[in-house]
Design a protein around this motif. Structure first.
Motif, mmCIF file in Angstrom:
data_model
loop_
_atom_site.group_PDB
_atom_site.id
_atom_site.type_symbol
_atom_site.label_atom_id
_atom_site.label_comp_id
_atom_site.label_asym_id
_atom_site.label_seq_id
_atom_site.Cartn_x
_atom_site.Cartn_y
_atom_site.Cartn_z
ATOM 1 N N SER A 208 0.844 -1.196 0.000
ATOM 2 C CA SER A 208 0.000 0.000 0.000
ATOM 3 C C SER A 208 0.876 1.240 0.000
ATOM 4 O O SER A 208 2.010 1.224 0.485
ATOM 5 C CB SER A 208 -0.907 0.013 1.234
ATOM 6 O OG SER A 208 -0.127 -0.067 2.427
ATOM 7 N N GLN B 70 -2.429 -0.872 -3.544
ATOM 8 C CA GLN B 70 -3.562 -0.049 -3.155
ATOM 9 C C GLN B 70 -3.049 1.337 -2.788
ATOM 10 O O GLN B 70 -2.105 1.470 -2.005
ATOM 11 C CB GLN B 70 -4.311 -0.652 -1.959
ATOM 12 C CG GLN B 70 -5.484 0.186 -1.472
ATOM 13 C CD GLN B 70 -6.550 0.395 -2.545
ATOM 14 O OE1 GLN B 70 -6.966 -0.554 -3.196
ATOM 15 N NE2 GLN B 70 -6.985 1.637 -2.739
ATOM 16 N N HIS C 166 -3.659 5.512 -1.588
ATOM 17 C CA HIS C 166 -4.496 6.490 -0.880
ATOM 18 C C HIS C 166 -3.791 7.836 -0.957
ATOM 19 O O HIS C 166 -2.592 7.926 -0.716
ATOM 20 C CB HIS C 166 -4.722 6.097 0.579
ATOM 21 C CG HIS C 166 -5.926 6.755 1.168
ATOM 22 N ND1 HIS C 166 -7.019 6.042 1.640
ATOM 23 C CD2 HIS C 166 -6.253 8.060 1.332
ATOM 24 C CE1 HIS C 166 -7.943 6.893 2.072
ATOM 25 N NE2 HIS C 166 -7.484 8.120 1.895
ATOM 26 N N LEU D 155 -8.399 7.573 8.644
ATOM 27 C CA LEU D 155 -7.086 7.489 8.008
ATOM 28 C C LEU D 155 -5.983 7.356 9.047
ATOM 29 O O LEU D 155 -4.977 6.678 8.814
ATOM 30 C CB LEU D 155 -6.860 8.726 7.132
ATOM 31 C CG LEU D 155 -5.601 8.723 6.250
ATOM 32 C CD1 LEU D 155 -5.529 7.465 5.390
ATOM 33 C CD2 LEU D 155 -5.556 9.966 5.365
ATOM 34 N N GLN E 252 -6.048 5.615 11.531
ATOM 35 C CA GLN E 252 -5.999 4.223 11.973
ATOM 36 C C GLN E 252 -5.291 3.314 10.978
ATOM 37 O O GLN E 252 -5.084 2.132 11.239
ATOM 38 C CB GLN E 252 -7.429 3.699 12.182
ATOM 39 C CG GLN E 252 -8.265 4.481 13.181
ATOM 40 C CD GLN E 252 -7.572 4.646 14.520
ATOM 41 O OE1 GLN E 252 -7.077 3.669 15.096
ATOM 42 N NE2 GLN E 252 -7.526 5.871 15.022
ATOM 43 N N GLN E 253 -4.902 3.859 9.829
ATOM 44 C CA GLN E 253 -4.275 3.051 8.791
ATOM 45 C C GLN E 253 -2.756 3.233 8.781
ATOM 46 O O GLN E 253 -2.239 4.280 9.163
ATOM 47 C CB GLN E 253 -4.832 3.443 7.411
ATOM 48 C CG GLN E 253 -6.324 3.197 7.243
ATOM 49 C CD GLN E 253 -6.796 3.528 5.844
ATOM 50 O OE1 GLN E 253 -6.249 3.030 4.853
ATOM 51 N NE2 GLN E 253 -7.807 4.372 5.739
ATOM 52 N N ARG E 254 -2.068 2.190 8.342
ATOM 53 C CA ARG E 254 -0.618 2.221 8.156
ATOM 54 C C ARG E 254 -0.305 1.724 6.751
ATOM 55 O O ARG E 254 -1.034 0.909 6.198
ATOM 56 C CB ARG E 254 0.097 1.346 9.190
ATOM 57 C CG ARG E 254 -0.131 1.772 10.647
ATOM 58 C CD ARG E 254 0.519 3.108 10.944
ATOM 59 N NE ARG E 254 0.365 3.460 12.361
ATOM 60 C CZ ARG E 254 -0.665 4.092 12.881
ATOM 61 N NH1 ARG E 254 -1.682 4.439 12.091
ATOM 62 N NH2 ARG E 254 -0.725 4.379 14.149
ATOM 63 N N PHE E 255 0.803 2.210 6.197
ATOM 64 C CA PHE E 255 1.133 1.950 4.805
ATOM 65 C C PHE E 255 2.576 1.470 4.672
ATOM 66 O O PHE E 255 3.434 1.820 5.473
ATOM 67 C CB PHE E 255 0.939 3.216 3.973
ATOM 68 C CG PHE E 255 -0.469 3.756 4.001
ATOM 69 C CD1 PHE E 255 -1.381 3.407 3.024
ATOM 70 C CD2 PHE E 255 -0.877 4.605 5.035
ATOM 71 C CE1 PHE E 255 -2.687 3.886 3.052
ATOM 72 C CE2 PHE E 255 -2.178 5.103 5.074
ATOM 73 C CZ PHE E 255 -3.082 4.735 4.075
ATOM 74 N N ARG F 245 2.260 7.290 9.744
ATOM 75 C CA ARG F 245 1.429 6.488 8.843
ATOM 76 C C ARG F 245 2.161 5.269 8.284
ATOM 77 O O ARG F 245 1.561 4.433 7.627
ATOM 78 C CB ARG F 245 0.924 7.343 7.666
ATOM 79 C CG ARG F 245 0.079 8.547 8.081
ATOM 80 C CD ARG F 245 -1.369 8.204 8.397
ATOM 81 N NE ARG F 245 -1.546 7.371 9.566
ATOM 82 C CZ ARG F 245 -1.467 7.819 10.836
ATOM 83 N NH1 ARG F 245 -1.205 9.081 11.100
ATOM 84 N NH2 ARG F 245 -1.654 6.982 11.849
#
Length: 255
Positions: free
Chosen positions: A46, A69, A71, A108, A110-113, A156
């Motif tokens: 991601s 994916q 973002h 957002l 709460q998301q990690r990439f 992130r």
């Protein structure tokens, strides 16, 4: 939202990617494409772009590496909408959040990439001639400090995830200072227009939980010859391959 008559349709990566861009606003050049070309991404990973604009950098990466994916976060609603439109046009998996990067929505946060990329404004707010178009003005000189861009990126990233950021050479000290205590294994790739010239831009690579020592690489030269002699394309072979074929730019001494 931009109307159709306010937009142009432009080919990137030798036609593999098509982008709508504002006719009179901020328009992407080669910098976001070069940024995307050095990301060591692979299918299943991601990527988050901070300040994605119309999507040139992240969509270039998603075009080169299938199965990722994406973002994006974009402050200006018109450009966020344009990034969504460009993703749909190219059938690429990109979600776009319209927000100030310093106040991201909870979902957002709460998301990690695996990867974060960014092409922040090259000038401090007020340090450049004011552009007539607001979108271009924000893109050239933002109010958000570079330290905030790095801090948000670090938060992130997944462990061992990479940040890649392109910026003017004179702001490199700010970037390095901002990484202290947040990111490690810093590497810098200077970008210079021609042999023998001082680099105007750098790409910084940093890694979450990275421990390797700092590395400053030899400059990547963009153009052949020591000066511009004719109105023809003069990119060196590896840069031409990035811009026209969507190739990756090999990171020097990859480890």
């Amino acid at each position: 939202m931009f109307s159709d008559d306010q937009l142009t349709q432009n080919a990137f990566l030798g036609g593999r990617l098509t982008l709508f861009q504002p006719r009179d606003g901020y328009r992407a050049g080669v910098d976001p494409v070069l940024l995307a070309s050095v990301v060591p991404a692979r299918a299943g990973q991601s990527v988050l772009e901070l300040g994605c604009g119309a999507g040139a950098a992240i969509l270039s990466l998603l075009t080169r590496v299938a199965g990722m994916q994406g973002h994006g976060v974009e402050l200006q609603p018109d450009y966020a909408d344009l990034a969504r439109r460009n993703a749909a046009l190219n059938e690429l998996p990109l979600d776009v959040t319209c927000a100030d990067l310093s106040t991201l929505p909870n979902a957002l946060r709460q998301q990690r990439f695996h990867h974060v990329i960014a092409n922040p404004p090259y000038y401090r707010s007020g340090a450049h001639s004011q552009a007539r178009d607001m979108g271009r003005s924000v893109a050239l000189g933002g109010d958000t400090p570079l330290a905030t861009w790095v801090e948000v990126a670090a938060r992130r990233l997944l462990p061992k995830g990479y940040l890649h950021i392109i910026q003017r050479t004179d702001r490199l000290p700010e970037l390095i200072t901002a990484c202290e205590g947040r990111l490690g294994a810093l590497e810098v790739l200077p970008l210079t227009a021609r042999p023998g010239r001082a680099p105007d831009l750098v790409i910084l690579r940093a890694r979450k939980e990275g421990k390797s020592p700092f590395r400053l690489h030899a400059p990547q030269i963009l153009h052949q010859g020591d000066r511009h002699t004719a109105d023809v394309e003069s990119y060196v072979a590896e840069i031409r391959s990035v811009l026209r074929d969507g190739a990756a730019l090999k990171w020097p001494d990859a480890r």
